[in-house]
Design a protein around this motif. Structure first.
Motif, PDB file in Angstrom:
ATOM      1  N   GLN A   1       0.833  -1.198   0.000  1.00 32.91           N
ATOM      2  CA  GLN A   1       0.000   0.000   0.000  1.00 32.91           C
ATOM      3  C   GLN A   1       0.868   1.249   0.000  1.00 32.91           C
ATOM      4  O   GLN A   1       1.972   1.235   0.533  1.00 32.91           O
ATOM      5  CB  GLN A   1      -0.887   0.017   1.245  1.00 32.91           C
ATOM      6  CG  GLN A   1      -1.803  -1.193   1.368  1.00 32.91           C
ATOM      7  CD  GLN A   1      -2.694  -1.039   2.578  1.00 32.91           C
ATOM      8  OE1 GLN A   1      -3.755  -0.452   2.495  1.00 32.91           O
ATOM      9  NE2 GLN A   1      -2.254  -1.564   3.704  1.00 32.91           N
ATOM     10  N   PRO A   2       0.363   2.343  -0.575  1.00 34.14           N
ATOM     11  CA  PRO A   2       1.132   3.588  -0.569  1.00 34.14           C
ATOM     12  C   PRO A   2       1.142   4.238   0.800  1.00 34.14           C
ATOM     13  O   PRO A   2       0.399   3.841   1.696  1.00 34.14           O
ATOM     14  CB  PRO A   2       0.393   4.457  -1.591  1.00 34.14           C
ATOM     15  CG  PRO A   2      -1.003   3.938  -1.609  1.00 34.14           C
ATOM     16  CD  PRO A   2      -0.914   2.466  -1.285  1.00 34.14           C
ATOM     17  N   GLY A   3       2.000   5.231   0.952  1.00 36.07           N
ATOM     18  CA  GLY A   3       2.000   6.046   2.160  1.00 36.07           C
ATOM     19  C   GLY A   3       2.606   5.365   3.366  1.00 36.07           C
ATOM     20  O   GLY A   3       2.295   5.720   4.500  1.00 36.07           O
ATOM     21  N   GLY A   4       3.448   4.366   3.143  1.00 35.24           N
ATOM     22  CA  GLY A   4       4.128   3.740   4.271  1.00 35.24           C
ATOM     23  C   GLY A   4       3.258   2.816   5.107  1.00 35.24           C
ATOM     24  O   GLY A   4       3.644   2.407   6.191  1.00 35.24           O
TER      25      GLY A   4
ATOM     26  N   ALA B   1      -6.126   0.902  -1.470  1.00 38.06           N
ATOM     27  CA  ALA B   1      -5.243   1.615  -2.390  1.00 38.06           C
ATOM     28  C   ALA B   1      -4.004   0.738  -2.541  1.00 38.06           C
ATOM     29  O   ALA B   1      -3.400   0.347  -1.548  1.00 38.06           O
ATOM     30  CB  ALA B   1      -4.871   2.975  -1.807  1.00 38.06           C
ATOM     31  N   ILE B   2      -3.663   0.414  -3.766  1.00 40.99           N
ATOM     32  CA  ILE B   2      -2.587  -0.550  -3.984  1.00 40.99           C
ATOM     33  C   ILE B   2      -1.445   0.092  -4.747  1.00 40.99           C
ATOM     34  O   ILE B   2      -1.647   0.721  -5.780  1.00 40.99           O
ATOM     35  CB  ILE B   2      -3.122  -1.790  -4.726  1.00 40.99           C
ATOM     36  CG1 ILE B   2      -4.072  -2.528  -3.789  1.00 40.99           C
ATOM     37  CG2 ILE B   2      -1.989  -2.687  -5.200  1.00 40.99           C
ATOM     38  CD1 ILE B   2      -4.577  -3.818  -4.309  1.00 40.99           C
ATOM     39  N   GLN B   3      -0.249  -0.075  -4.199  1.00 38.43           N
ATOM     40  CA  GLN B   3       0.950   0.423  -4.856  1.00 38.43           C
ATOM     41  C   GLN B   3       1.593  -0.691  -5.670  1.00 38.43           C
ATOM     42  O   GLN B   3       2.312  -0.443  -6.623  1.00 38.43           O
ATOM     43  CB  GLN B   3       1.916   0.927  -3.791  1.00 38.43           C
ATOM     44  CG  GLN B   3       3.110   1.666  -4.339  1.00 38.43           C
ATOM     45  CD  GLN B   3       3.909   2.313  -3.210  1.00 38.43           C
ATOM     46  OE1 GLN B   3       3.446   2.408  -2.085  1.00 38.43           O
ATOM     47  NE2 GLN B   3       5.097   2.745  -3.523  1.00 38.43           N
TER      48      GLN B   3
END
Length: 101
Positions: free
Chosen positions: A43-46, A75-77
């Protein structure tokens, strides 16, 4: 020249509306007893990676996993695959052996 095996490959399809996830992988290396491959949703944002199930390749190095219980709307990084002890792990053990988006 030595014959080199093709590199591992994986593909993940995630349906954010329903939380269903499909993984297909090929050219995976066999694992020693007591070890398994584990899929992670990055996931984004750590945010912490979300464990998304364990799988083992067949004798040809292929694997397929269908999951219907993943959280919807993530939300997928990207995705990563690690090698873990049988039963899986709550956090990924590096290195990530396969990754992608």
């Amino acid at each position: 020249a030595p014959v080199t095996s093709p590199p591992p490959e994986g593909r993940v399809i995630y349906a954010a509306q329903t939380g269903k996830l499909l993984l297909t992988a090929s050219n995976l290396h066999p694992l020693p007893a007591g070890k398994t491959y584990e899929l992670w949703i990055l996931q984004p944002g750590g945010k912490k990676p979300v464990p998304a199930g364990t799988f083992a390749p067949d004798s040809s190095g292929n694997a397929t996993m269908i999951l219907a219980q993943e959280p919807a709307g993530l939300a997928i990084q990207g995705f990563g695959v690690t090698i873990e002890n049988a039963g899986g792990s709550p956090t990924p053990t590096l290195p990530i052996v396969l990754s992608g988006f």
